[in-house]
Write an enzyme that holds these catalytic residues in place. Structure first.
Site, short mmCIF file in Angstrom:
data_model
loop_
_atom_site.label_atom_id
_atom_site.label_comp_id
_atom_site.label_asym_id
_atom_site.label_seq_id
_atom_site.Cartn_x
_atom_site.Cartn_y
_atom_site.Cartn_z
N SER A 65 0.79 -1.24 0.00
CA SER A 65 0.00 0.00 0.00
C SER A 65 0.82 1.29 0.00
O SER A 65 0.26 2.35 -0.23
CB SER A 65 -0.94 0.03 1.21
OG SER A 65 -2.18 -0.51 0.86
N LYS A 68 0.45 3.43 -2.98
CA LYS A 68 -0.72 4.32 -3.19
C LYS A 68 -0.30 5.79 -3.20
O LYS A 68 -0.94 6.63 -3.83
CB LYS A 68 -1.77 4.05 -2.10
CG LYS A 68 -2.40 2.64 -2.22
CD LYS A 68 -3.36 2.32 -1.09
CE LYS A 68 -4.27 1.13 -1.37
NZ LYS A 68 -3.80 -0.17 -0.93
N TYR A 193 -2.57 -1.72 -10.74
CA TYR A 193 -2.58 -1.71 -9.28
C TYR A 193 -1.73 -2.87 -8.73
O TYR A 193 -0.92 -2.67 -7.81
CB TYR A 193 -4.03 -1.80 -8.79
CG TYR A 193 -4.18 -1.97 -7.30
CD1 TYR A 193 -4.10 -0.87 -6.44
CD2 TYR A 193 -4.40 -3.23 -6.74
CE1 TYR A 193 -4.22 -1.03 -5.06
CE2 TYR A 193 -4.53 -3.39 -5.37
CZ TYR A 193 -4.44 -2.30 -4.54
OH TYR A 193 -4.55 -2.45 -3.17
N TYR A 245 -4.31 3.13 7.42
CA TYR A 245 -5.57 2.38 7.40
C TYR A 245 -6.51 2.95 8.47
O TYR A 245 -6.50 4.16 8.70
CB TYR A 245 -5.32 0.88 7.60
CG TYR A 245 -4.30 0.27 6.66
CD1 TYR A 245 -4.55 0.18 5.30
CD2 TYR A 245 -3.10 -0.24 7.13
CE1 TYR A 245 -3.64 -0.40 4.43
CE2 TYR A 245 -2.18 -0.83 6.26
CZ TYR A 245 -2.45 -0.90 4.92
OH TYR A 245 -1.54 -1.47 4.08
N VAL A 263 1.02 -3.71 3.77
CA VAL A 263 0.92 -4.99 4.48
C VAL A 263 2.19 -5.84 4.41
O VAL A 263 2.26 -6.91 5.01
CB VAL A 263 -0.30 -5.83 4.02
CG1 VAL A 263 -1.61 -5.14 4.33
CG2 VAL A 263 -0.19 -6.21 2.56
N1 GLU Z 1 -1.89 -6.00 -1.93
C1 GLU Z 1 -2.91 -6.05 -0.93
C2 GLU Z 1 -4.23 -5.65 -1.50
O1 GLU Z 1 -4.29 -5.04 -2.53
C3 GLU Z 1 -2.60 -5.20 0.27
C4 GLU Z 1 -2.29 -3.79 0.01
C5 GLU Z 1 -1.89 -3.12 1.30
O2 GLU Z 1 -2.79 -2.68 2.03
O3 GLU Z 1 -0.71 -3.01 1.60
O4 GLU Z 1 -5.23 -5.92 -0.89
#
Ligand code: GLU
Length: 317
Positions: A65, A68, A193, A245, A263
Site C-alpha cells: 500500500s 498508493k 494496481y 488504514y 501490508v
Molecule cells: N496488496 C494487498 C491488497 O491489494 C494489500 C495492500 C496493502 O494494504 O498493503 O489488498
C-alpha cells in the site's frame, strides 16, 4: 531532545523489535515466512542530506500500500487535484482498507480516499498511458527518480500472487465500474494496481520517498522539477488523515506526522522540512500496520520531537 545517531537508532530498534510478537507475517507475500517475523530496520534521511540507518535494512519487500502514495502523485500530475478528487474522496474511513460495504453504504459515486484499495484502484485507472506497460513505466520512472534508485524492479512472484489473491480487489473494481466511478478498462486498472503493489524496495528507498515529500518537488539528483509543490501538500494531508488504514487517527495523535504503511510491514514517514523515514518490520496487526514498525514510529516521534502538533512537555502549564 535525543540526538539522532546510528547508535540511538540501534537502541530504538531493539526497544521496538519485541512488538513484532503482537503481529503476524502476511503469508500471501512470496518469500515471507516466520523467519522474518522479528526483522526490523529503519533508514532516516534528513533534508540536509544526512543518512542514518539501523537494524535489518537490506531486505527488499514489496511496496504494497505504500505504492498508493506514488500512484496518487502520478495521477495528480496527469489530471490535477479537482479531477482526481472527482473520482475519489479525501475523507478518512473507519472500515478496513479493502472494505466493500463502504462503496454501497455511503456514496456510490466514489471511494472514501486514495489510501484504501478501492480508492487506489480508481486512481490507478486515471494514470495516463496508451497501455498498462506505458502507464507502469511512467510510475516506475517517477519512483526511480524520487528514490534516486534506477535499479528498482517489480517482483514477478509477488505480482503473480497479487493477481492470484486479487478476488477482493476485482470485486471492488467491478463494483466501481457498475456505479460509473471506473470508466476506463477495469482489468487494466487492476493490472496496474497489482504491479504497483509488487515493486520491491528496502528501507532506504522508503525513506527517500518520505524525504521527497518532506523536501519538495525537484529531482534530488538534478534540477528537474518533478511535480508541482502544491500536489505534495495534498498528498501529505491525505497520508496524515488516511495513511495508516483505520488506525490513522491513532497515529496522527501518537506520531503526529504523515505516515503510510503497507501490508509488507513497510512504513514511509515524512516530517515536512526535516526528514524522510523508511521502516520495514514484516509482522503486521489486524489492521495491516507493522507492529514493531508502529512502535518505532511512535518512539522516534517522542524521542526526536517530531510531532508537528506540539511536544508532550509544552502543554502550556
Ligand atoms: N496488496 C494487498 C491488497 O491489494 C494489500 C495492500 C496493502 O494494504 O498493503 O489488498
Amino acid at each position: 531532545m535525543q540526538e539522532l545517531t546510528n547508535d540511538y537508532l540501534e537502541e530504538a530498534i531493539e526497544d521496538s523489535r519485541p512488538y513484532a510478537a503482537n503481529g503476524d507475517v502476511n503469508m500471501n507475500i512470496p518469500e515471507y515466512d516466520e523467519t522474518i517475523k522479528d526483522h526490523l530496520g529503519v533508514s532516516i534521511i534528513t533534508t540536509n542530506g544526512e543518512c542514518y540507518a539501523a537494524g535489518d535494512t537490506t531486505q527488499y519487500v514489496p511496496m504494497q500500500s505504500t505504492s498508493k502514495i506514488i500512484g496518487l502523485m502520478v495521477a495528480l500530475q496527469d489530471f490535477g487535484k479537482d479531477r482526481v478528487f472527482q473520482t475519489v474522496g479525501m475523507e478518512p474511513m473507519g472500515d478496513f482498507f479493502n472494505s466493500i460495504s463502504q462503496l454501497e453504504s455511503y456514496d456510490t459515486s466514489k471511494p472514501f480516499n486514495p489510501m484504501i484499495n478501492a480508492g487506489a484502484i480508481a486512481v490507478a485507472a486515471l494514470i495516463k498511458g496508451k497501455d498498462v506497460e506505458t502507464r507502469f513505466e511512467r510510475y516506475m520512472n517517477f519512483l526511480r527518480k524520487i528514490t534516486n534508485h534506477d535499479q528498482l524492479e517489480i517482483s514477478e512472484e509477488v505480482y503473480k500472487s497479487e493477481k492470484a489473491n486479487g478476488a477482493r480487489n476485482r470485486s471492488l473494481a467491478y463494483f466501481m465500474q457498475s456505479t460509473g466511478t471506473l470508466v476506463t478498462n477495469v482489468e487494466e486498472a487492476l493490472d496496474l494496481y497489482y504491479r504497483m503493489n509488487s515493486v520491491m524496495m528496502r528501507c532506504e528507498d522508503f525513506a527517500r520517498v518520505g524525504l521527497f515529500l518532506a523536501k519538495g518537488d525537484y529531482n534530488p539528483e538534478s534540477d528537474e522539477r518533478l511535480i508541482p509543490a502544491h500536489h505534495l501538500r495534498t498528498v501529505k494531508a491525505i497520508i496524515m488523515s488516511s495513511g495508516m488504514y483505520n488506525s490513522s487517527g491513532h497515529y496522527a495523535v501518537e506520531a503526529g506526522f504523515p505516515c503510510k504503511s503497507g501490508v509488507s510491514g513497510s512504513i514511509i514517514g515524512t516530517i515536512p522540512g526535516n526528514m524522510g523515514v523508511g521502516i520495514v518490520g514484516p509482522a503486521i496487526d489486524e489492521k495491516g500496520n507493522s507492529t514493531a514498525g508502529g512502535a518505532l514510529i511512535k518512539k522516534l516521534s517522542q524521542d526526536l520531537e517530531l510531532n508537528m502538533f506540539g511536544l508532550e512537555n509544552t502543554d502550556g502549564r
